[in-house]
Design a protein around this motif. Structure first.
Motif, short mmCIF file in Angstrom:
data_model
loop_
_atom_site.label_atom_id
_atom_site.label_comp_id
_atom_site.label_asym_id
_atom_site.label_seq_id
_atom_site.Cartn_x
_atom_site.Cartn_y
_atom_site.Cartn_z
N GLU A 1 8.43 5.32 9.51
CA GLU A 1 7.20 5.07 8.75
C GLU A 1 6.08 6.47 8.64
OE1 GLU A 1 7.93 3.07 11.39
OE2 GLU A 1 9.00 1.71 9.94
N HIS A 2 6.25 7.24 9.65
CA HIS A 2 5.56 8.49 9.50
C HIS A 2 5.47 9.15 8.18
CE1 HIS A 2 4.21 9.01 13.67
NE2 HIS A 2 5.26 8.51 14.19
N PRO A 3 6.57 9.47 7.44
CA PRO A 3 6.53 9.93 6.05
C PRO A 3 5.76 9.21 5.03
CG PRO A 3 8.90 10.32 7.00
CD PRO A 3 7.98 9.41 7.94
N LYS A 4 5.95 7.77 5.30
CA LYS A 4 5.35 7.06 4.33
C LYS A 4 3.70 6.73 4.80
CE LYS A 4 9.77 4.45 4.53
NZ LYS A 4 10.43 3.25 4.84
N GLY A 5 3.29 7.50 5.94
CA GLY A 5 1.94 7.01 5.83
C GLY A 5 1.50 5.88 6.79
N PRO B 1 -6.88 11.94 8.42
CA PRO B 1 -7.97 12.56 9.16
C PRO B 1 -7.08 13.54 10.40
CG PRO B 1 -8.19 10.41 9.91
CD PRO B 1 -7.06 10.45 8.47
N THR B 2 -5.92 13.02 10.77
CA THR B 2 -5.37 13.68 11.70
C THR B 2 -4.34 14.94 11.57
OG1 THR B 2 -3.33 12.35 12.04
CG2 THR B 2 -5.46 11.43 12.96
N THR B 3 -4.03 14.98 10.31
CA THR B 3 -2.96 15.97 9.85
C THR B 3 -3.66 16.37 8.33
OG1 THR B 3 -1.48 14.56 8.47
CG2 THR B 3 -1.27 14.86 10.80
N SER B 4 -2.91 17.21 7.56
CA SER B 4 -3.07 17.67 6.25
C SER B 4 -2.31 16.61 5.12
CB SER B 4 -2.54 19.04 6.00
OG SER B 4 -1.18 19.23 6.06
N GLY B 5 -1.64 15.53 5.52
CA GLY B 5 -0.76 14.62 4.80
C GLY B 5 -1.84 13.60 4.49
N CYS B 6 -1.10 12.29 4.16
CA CYS B 6 -1.70 11.21 3.59
C CYS B 6 -1.42 9.90 4.67
CB CYS B 6 -1.35 11.00 2.19
SG CYS B 6 0.53 10.51 2.12
N ILE B 7 -2.15 8.88 4.45
CA ILE B 7 -1.65 7.70 5.28
C ILE B 7 -2.10 6.32 4.23
CG2 ILE B 7 -1.52 8.30 7.50
CD1 ILE B 7 -4.51 7.44 7.85
N THR B 8 -1.62 5.16 4.72
CA THR B 8 -2.19 4.13 3.89
C THR B 8 -3.65 3.46 4.51
OG1 THR B 8 -1.18 2.38 5.22
CG2 THR B 8 0.31 3.29 3.64
N GLU C 1 0.83 -1.28 -0.14
CA GLU C 1 -0.11 0.03 -0.19
C GLU C 1 0.90 1.34 0.00
OE1 GLU C 1 -4.18 -1.53 2.35
OE2 GLU C 1 -2.48 -0.17 3.25
N SER C 2 0.27 2.25 -0.47
CA SER C 2 0.97 3.56 -0.61
C SER C 2 0.29 4.50 0.20
CB SER C 2 1.27 4.05 -2.12
OG SER C 2 -0.13 4.10 -2.79
N CYS C 3 0.93 5.80 0.36
CA CYS C 3 0.35 6.78 1.36
C CYS C 3 -0.84 7.54 0.41
CB CYS C 3 1.20 7.84 1.48
SG CYS C 3 1.00 8.87 2.93
N SER C 4 -2.04 6.89 0.42
CA SER C 4 -2.93 7.23 -0.92
C SER C 4 -4.48 7.70 -0.30
CB SER C 4 -3.26 5.90 -1.55
OG SER C 4 -3.53 4.67 -0.86
N VAL C 5 -4.63 7.94 0.88
CA VAL C 5 -5.80 8.09 1.49
C VAL C 5 -5.42 9.46 2.50
CG1 VAL C 5 -6.98 5.97 1.11
CG2 VAL C 5 -5.87 6.64 3.30
#
Length: 323
Positions: free
Chosen positions: A240-244, A204-211, A197-201
């Protein structure tokens, strides 16, 4: 005067300042080694479990084949006894025993039926014996596969222990049971492995993405009652944080406070860390860090030390890393 009193009252009841992103501490080499060893352990465990399932199915099939072989062997034995006692019909016998053309044709038909029946029994017996031999060979192959994966898991355990040697003093007690493994499982591949899986969704806790798998773990933790402040995606750095694929759960109700959790905050973190471990195989957890301890799927709970700050020692937040 009234305004000044109001401001003073607000200062008294306001929560302590919260730190949005705790410094995880530890080196990139440590985090990479933990990730690699945990992934290797999880993958080997999935292959081991699948091999055990295949072996169980093959063993059940072999038992059914052997049961059929008993009946088929008895039938073939009856044919052999009958042939010994009565002899087999042949063309010469047909001519000698037949009184006319009609009886000759009848006996020829009987001979054909008997030959077909006996030939089918013999072929079926041979085929079932071949199936039994193939099942035994397949079972032996699964046993070798299981030994291979057990050795791989042992290697990954040693890798994790080696990586943790600089920051760990060995096994620790953990944080209790954390209730039942009740989290909704994340989707797996048909063979039981975790899909890439990629950081694709949206996180909801930041402005970034997670898997998607990290999002499922976050939602399941919140559904289980762990609803204090969480921060998942973090740009820059390693791990793992930058990878979501990681989330930090604050122990305090107000956020990531720069102090070691005590009392109810400590109990909250204890329960959350134990819940993450109890649901690790359902969620796809790589490792959990909380209160100077780290849980790795190959080693269990181990003592863990950072640079001494509450954030680096993870005494103010629970760190959850995902596969």
């Amino acid at each position: 005067m009234v305004a000044a009193l109001a401001v003073a009252a607000l200062l008294v009841v306001a929560p302590a300042p919260a730190h949005a992103e705790p410094d995880e501490g530890g080196t990139k080499a440590l985090r990479d080694a933990l990730e690699a060893s945990a992934k290797g352990h999880i993958e080997a465990k999935a292959k081991l479990d699948n091999s055990k399932k295949r072996q169980a199915a093959l063993t059940a099939e072999l038992k059914r084949i052997e049961s059929r072989l008993v009946g088929l062997s008895a039938q073939v034995g009856e044919v052999a006894v009958q042939s010994y006692k009565l002899g087999r019909l042949n063309a010469t016998g047909l001519l000698l025993q037949s009184t006319g053309p009609e009886q000759l044709l009848q006996r020829a038909a009987e001979l054909d039926v008997l030959a077909q029946r006996d030939g089918k029994r013999l072929r079926t017996l041979a085929e079932e014996r071949d199936r039994a031999n193939l099942a035994k060979l397949a079972i032996d192959a699964e046993v070798r596969e299981q030994l291979k994966q057990v050795n791989q898991m042992a290697k990954k355990k040693r890798d994790a222990e080696k990586a943790l040697a600089a920051v760990s003093s060995g096994p620790s007690g953990g944080f209790g049971s954390g209730g039942s493994a009740s989290a909704r499982p994340a989707p797996r591949n048909p063979d039981g492995s975790w899909p890439k899986e990629s950081c694709s969704v949206n996180d909801p806790t930041t402005s970034g993405c997670i898997t998607p798998r990290t999002l499922n773990a976050l939602k399941q933790a919140q559904a289980a009652g762990y609803q204090r402040h969480v921060s998942c995606f973090r740009s820059g750095g390693s791990g793992e944080h930058p990878k979501g694929r990681a989330c930090d759960f604050s122990a305090a109700t107000g956020g990531f406070e720069d102090r070691t959790a005590t009392g109810g905050d400590k109990s909250y973190g204890d329960r959350l860390a134990a819940w993450c471990v109890r649901n690790a195989s359902r969620l796809g957890v790589l490792y959990v860090i909380w209160y100077r301890q780290i849980w790795h799927p190959g080693t269990g709970w181990q003592a863990y030390g950072g640079s001494g700050s509450p954030a680096a020692d993870h005494t103010n937040h629970v760190h959850l890393s995902m596969y």
